[in-house]
Scaffold this active site. Structure first.
Site, mmCIF file in Angstrom:
data_model
loop_
_atom_site.group_PDB
_atom_site.id
_atom_site.type_symbol
_atom_site.label_atom_id
_atom_site.label_comp_id
_atom_site.label_asym_id
_atom_site.label_seq_id
_atom_site.Cartn_x
_atom_site.Cartn_y
_atom_site.Cartn_z
ATOM 1 N N GLU A 260 41.371 -73.023 -46.346
ATOM 2 C CA GLU A 260 40.522 -74.226 -47.054
ATOM 3 C C GLU A 260 39.117 -73.253 -47.199
ATOM 4 O O GLU A 260 38.911 -72.605 -46.345
ATOM 5 C CB GLU A 260 40.334 -75.085 -45.962
ATOM 6 N N ARG B 83 48.254 -68.967 -32.583
ATOM 7 C CA ARG B 83 47.104 -68.593 -33.316
ATOM 8 C C ARG B 83 46.427 -67.297 -32.316
ATOM 9 O O ARG B 83 46.856 -67.037 -31.185
ATOM 10 C CB ARG B 83 45.885 -69.671 -33.282
ATOM 11 N N LYS C 133 35.915 -72.192 -37.714
ATOM 12 C CA LYS C 133 34.844 -72.086 -38.656
ATOM 13 C C LYS C 133 33.578 -73.144 -38.281
ATOM 14 O O LYS C 133 32.414 -72.785 -38.723
ATOM 15 C CB LYS C 133 35.248 -72.377 -39.797
#
Length: 570
Positions: A35, A261, A271
């Protein structure tokens, strides 16, 4: 198949191998779908390496697709930075860059298809009400009062949403699934919402935007992705991923597989949290060397190969673990030890006067750029009667364990002579400003007569200096796992950045000054006895050099820890 940086015995490779055994003509197709709402970090690097390396390994293709479904948080600058980071890592995506926004018309038609099948409806509950109606893990949800609208009414209302007849937050499109599902994500998730904002790709064409979960799976299908790889936090989303694919008229069905992750000690990788650090002026921006964004690591002196090596070593598993930061440092230190030019720098200078040398005394020594690699060449240093040493390399008070320079004892200067401290001079504040030493000119390249080698310290001649700023970076947080803390800002390390003003060797400094504006030049050094540093090309000027410490000399990571931690690939 190619030699790659992934371990081809991980569980994802095992899945792919089975798929190829079932279908010899399978065309492997994956993607990296960021994104564009922030810069990439080391966690994204793990995904980049996995997707691109698998594409190489299985003679397939890997797309770069921006899942750009929220114009409020996205920016073209993030697109540019992401493209730059992927190129810097050395990967090339297949064909043109894709955007989910390219498929907005198709996605809109798929949404209308769900409405016509009675599987989606326009809801006019507020965000807060939708959250309340959804229930909790322990209590079921309840149906929206708008859930049983007719198909015709929903089509009409969805058209009104598309045509800007509703204000933001007044209506949304929801899937009609099951408000009693054990998966909260399946309790009539929102598929479309209204946002009156200009999109970086479609400008003002749309005022309704698909939610990530709706756009993501359909974009995978449109592009022919065979293996959709994501991290474990999307494991529950897999139910919705497959539901949307099953209930639309798509003809290609990607398979989603999840892996753990990357969680890194003393770091936040969210983020959202990184942006909080920036907005609160705790760090200077997305490329601050104290955060593990790829641009921050690059500015700190990390190389693509060191990051790829790190991603290879941590492996691909389904087990969430907190990776030691020292492991990342080990990967770059191992590389820089082989590739970095050795030179001397003094970060906290104190002056040493060699009283038995004439003020015109000057000698030139040719020293190696690397002790174990003659091909890296040599450079020249100058020796005079006034030099600088590190303030920490002299101690006035006697301590038996202190092995560096102190009054009455001897020390060897790197590549030069043995000196003996005999006197000190202080200013009015009782600070040492000068150390008076005797220089034994019979000790160049020779052992002392008593055959006891003194310790060695580095130095720079006063006539052979260029001033420089040195930035010493430490962990940004005082705790190992700040991601878990709600008030993570309370654990900021106030000494995460320490600045020193000192000197580097003049010849080396001039070479660096000539290369600052050369984008491809690799300006990494080992400042002897101090650490590995790189030139900061952003803040350095022609007459003002700034160096960032990449990593210290001491390796706290033991490669045997890989075995001790039993990092598996299953």
């Amino acid at each position: 198949m190619m030699d790659t940086n992934i371990k081809n015995n991980n569980f994802i490779c095992q899945i792919i191998n089975k798929d190829f055994n079932k279908n010899k003509d399978l065309s492997f197709y994956t993607r990296f779908p960021p994104e564009p709402n922030g810069y990439l970090h080391i966690g994204h690097a793990k995904s980049i390496c996995l997707n691109f390396e698998l594409a190489h390994l299985y003679n397939g293709q890997c797309n770069l697709r921006f899942d750009d479904t929220n114009p409020l948080k996205e920016n073209v600058k993030y697109i540019h930075s992401i493209k730059n980071d992927i190129n810097w890592l050395g990967y090339k995506w297949h064909g043109d860059i894709r955007y989910s926004s390219e498929y907005f018309e198709k996605l809109y038609q798929y949404a209308k298809e769900l409405i016509r099948k009675g599987l989606a409806y326009v809801d006019e509950l507020t965000k807060e009400q939708i959250r309340e109606y959804r229930g909790t893990l322990n209590t079921p949800g309840k149906n929206s009062p708008y859930r049983n609208r007719t198909i015709e009414e929903n089509i009409e209302l969805f058209e009104k949403m598309k045509n800007g007849k509703f204000s933001e937050g007044k209506a949304c499109l929801r899937a009609k699934i099951d408000m009693n599902s054990s998966f909260i994500i399946m309790r009539d998730p929102v598929l479309y919402r209204i946002i009156f904002a200009e999109h970086h790709q479609t400008q003002k064409k749309w005022c309704i935007y698909p939610m990530y979960d709706f756009a993501h799976c359909l974009s995978d299908s449109i592009e022919g992705i065979t293996h959709s790889l994501c991290t474990l936090e999307f494991q529950d989303n897999k139910c919705l991923y497959n539901w949307i694919l099953r209930n639309t008229s798509i003809t290609h069905f990607p398979q989603q597989y999840e892996f753990s992750r990357l969680n890194l000690e003393f770091s936040v990788l969210s983020k959202r949290k990184l942006k909080i650090l920036i907005d609160n002026n705790i760090i200077q921006g997305w490329n601050d060397p104290r955060i593990p964004t790829l641009s921050g690591l690059r500015r700190k002196g990390y190389t693509p190969s060191s990051i790829k090596h790190f991603c290879k070593e941590i492996g691909v598993t389904k087990q969430n673990t907190l990776i030691e930061f020292s492991m990342l440092e080990h990967c770059i230190r191992k590389e820089l030890n082989q590739t970095s030019i050795r030179t001397m720098a003094v970060l906290e200078p104190i002056k040493v006067f060699l009283y038995n040398l004439d003020e015109n005394h000057e000698e030139k020594f040719i020293v190696p750029n690397h002790p174990n690699n003659p091909e890296m060449g040599t450079h020249e240093i100058i020796f005079t009667n006034t030099i600088y040493i590190e303030r920490s390399d002299f101690q006035e008070k006697y301590e038996k364990k202190y092995k560096r320079l102190k009054l009455g004892n001897k020390i060897r200067l790197r590549y030069a002579y043995i000196i003996k401290a005999e006197k000190i001079e202080k200013d009015e504040h009782n600070n040492i400003i000068n150390i008076i030493c005797y220089c034994d000119l019979n000790t160049l390249g020779k052992k002392p007569k008593n055959n006891k080698n003194p310790s060695v310290i580095h130095w720079i001649s006063e006539k052979n200096t260029i001033p420089a700023e040195f930035r010493l970076y430490n962990q940004l947080f005082n705790i190992k796992n700040p991601e878990k803390e709600k008030n993570f800002l309370s654990y900021i390390n106030l000494e995460s950045l320490i600045k020193k003003n000192g000197f580097i060797e003049k010849e080396m400094g001039k070479k660096i000054q000539n290369k600052i504006n050369t984008s491809n030049s690799k300006l990494c050094f080992q400042f002897e006895r101090i650490g590995y540093f790189c030139i900061d090309k952003i803040d350095s000027k022609k007459n003002y050099l700034v160096f960032n410490r990449t990593v210290s000399l001491r390796d706290t990571w033991n490669t045997k820890k890989l075995e001790q931690k039993n990092i598996t690939n299953n």
